[in-house]
Design a protein around this motif. Structure first.
Motif, short mmCIF file in Angstrom:
data_model
loop_
_atom_site.label_atom_id
_atom_site.label_comp_id
_atom_site.label_asym_id
_atom_site.label_seq_id
_atom_site.Cartn_x
_atom_site.Cartn_y
_atom_site.Cartn_z
N LEU A 16 0.81 -1.22 0.00
CA LEU A 16 0.00 0.00 0.00
C LEU A 16 0.85 1.27 0.00
CD1 LEU A 16 -2.78 1.33 0.12
CD2 LEU A 16 -2.69 1.10 2.61
N VAL A 17 1.74 1.40 0.95
CA VAL A 17 2.56 2.62 1.05
C VAL A 17 3.48 2.76 -0.17
CG1 VAL A 17 4.29 3.85 2.41
CG2 VAL A 17 2.31 2.81 3.54
N PRO A 18 4.17 1.70 -0.62
CA PRO A 18 4.98 1.86 -1.84
C PRO A 18 4.14 2.26 -3.06
CG PRO A 18 5.69 -0.09 -0.67
CD PRO A 18 4.43 0.40 0.02
N HIS A 19 2.92 1.75 -3.15
CA HIS A 19 2.02 2.14 -4.25
C HIS A 19 1.75 3.64 -4.20
CE1 HIS A 19 -1.40 1.81 -7.07
NE2 HIS A 19 -1.97 2.70 -6.27
N ALA A 20 1.41 4.12 -3.02
CA ALA A 20 1.12 5.56 -2.87
C ALA A 20 2.34 6.40 -3.22
CB ALA A 20 0.64 5.85 -1.45
N LEU A 21 3.49 6.02 -2.71
CA LEU A 21 4.70 6.80 -2.98
C LEU A 21 5.09 6.75 -4.46
CD1 LEU A 21 6.82 5.86 0.16
CD2 LEU A 21 5.47 7.94 -0.24
N ALA A 22 4.87 5.61 -5.10
CA ALA A 22 5.20 5.48 -6.52
C ALA A 22 4.34 6.40 -7.38
CB ALA A 22 5.05 4.03 -6.97
N GLU A 23 3.13 6.67 -6.96
CA GLU A 23 2.23 7.54 -7.73
C GLU A 23 2.66 8.99 -7.71
OE1 GLU A 23 -2.06 5.43 -6.95
OE2 GLU A 23 -1.40 6.98 -5.55
N GLU A 24 3.29 9.40 -6.65
CA GLU A 24 3.48 10.82 -6.40
C GLU A 24 4.31 11.52 -7.47
OE1 GLU A 24 4.62 11.44 -2.33
OE2 GLU A 24 2.67 10.72 -1.61
N GLY A 25 5.28 10.87 -8.05
CA GLY A 25 6.06 11.50 -9.10
C GLY A 25 5.46 11.28 -10.47
N PRO A 26 5.53 10.06 -10.97
CA PRO A 26 5.13 9.81 -12.35
C PRO A 26 3.65 10.07 -12.65
CG PRO A 26 6.27 7.90 -11.43
CD PRO A 26 6.09 8.88 -10.33
N LEU A 27 2.77 9.66 -11.77
CA LEU A 27 1.34 9.78 -12.05
C LEU A 27 0.80 11.16 -11.72
CD1 LEU A 27 -0.94 8.02 -13.15
CD2 LEU A 27 -1.49 7.40 -10.80
N TYR A 28 1.32 11.79 -10.69
CA TYR A 28 0.77 13.06 -10.23
C TYR A 28 1.49 14.28 -10.78
CZ TYR A 28 -1.89 10.54 -6.60
OH TYR A 28 -2.75 9.73 -5.92
N GLY A 29 2.73 14.12 -11.23
CA GLY A 29 3.54 15.26 -11.65
C GLY A 29 2.92 16.09 -12.76
#
Length: 179
Positions: free
Chosen positions: A68-81
């Protein structure tokens, strides 16, 4: 890299649709797993089964830490940028980043709790994560797909935390190769 989802050429509609479907499938699988783990913990607490509760608690905390936490952190750059740099995406992304902080805080609360407190924390994680996924699936990802210059396929390329192991594609290998 403020806009990692940015593309240099026209989007491939099939790749965008495949990426969207892969992320949605991964989200559904994550929510299903989280729901099952939460129900196991809640049932153990309700049944006053200390051994089952301890086991369910350990498994849930481990899943949160490993998935869960790695999924959330992985989103923050590539998906949200990329969307964060758009006027129509900034508030949505800021709100979703705040939800990540809430989820991480609840995981910490879960880690240190037992009994009813653990069950409440687990249920809160499940509910907030479900709402978060709904926003990603129905608001954020369609915004990325619809916005010229952004590409969901490129944003999630190579990130198993966002699409699951079976759907990770190496850059330059096309949509048919997976790792």
């Amino acid at each position: 890299m403020d806009q990692p989802a940015a593309g240099t050429g026209p989007k491939n509609a099939d790749e965008e649709a495949e990426a969207l479907a892969a992320v949605e499938r991964h989200h559904a699988g994550m929510l299903k797993r989280l729901t099952a783990l939460t129900e196991t913990l809640v049932n153990a607490v309700r049944g006053r089964d200390a051994v089952a509760e301890h086991s369910a608690h350990e498994v849930l905390v481990e899943w949160c830490e490993d998935d869960l936490v790695p999924h959330a952190l992985a989103e923050e750059g590539p998906l949200y940028g990329g969307p964060r740099n758009l006027p129509e995406g900034r508030l949505l992304v800021d709100g979703m980043l705040a939800e990540h902080q809430v989820i991480v805080g609840l995981v910490e609360e879960l880690r240190g709790s037992t009994g009813v407190d653990a069950a409440v924390a687990a249920g809160s994680i499940r509910n907030i994560f479900g709402l978060h996924l709904e926003k990603e699936n129905t608001l954020l990802m369609p915004l990325i797909v619809a916005t010229p210059g952004l590409s969901l396929a490129r944003a999630v390329e190579g990130l198993h935390e966002l699409v699951g192991e079976a759907h990770v594609h190496r850059p330059g290998t096309g949509s048919g190769s997976s790792v």
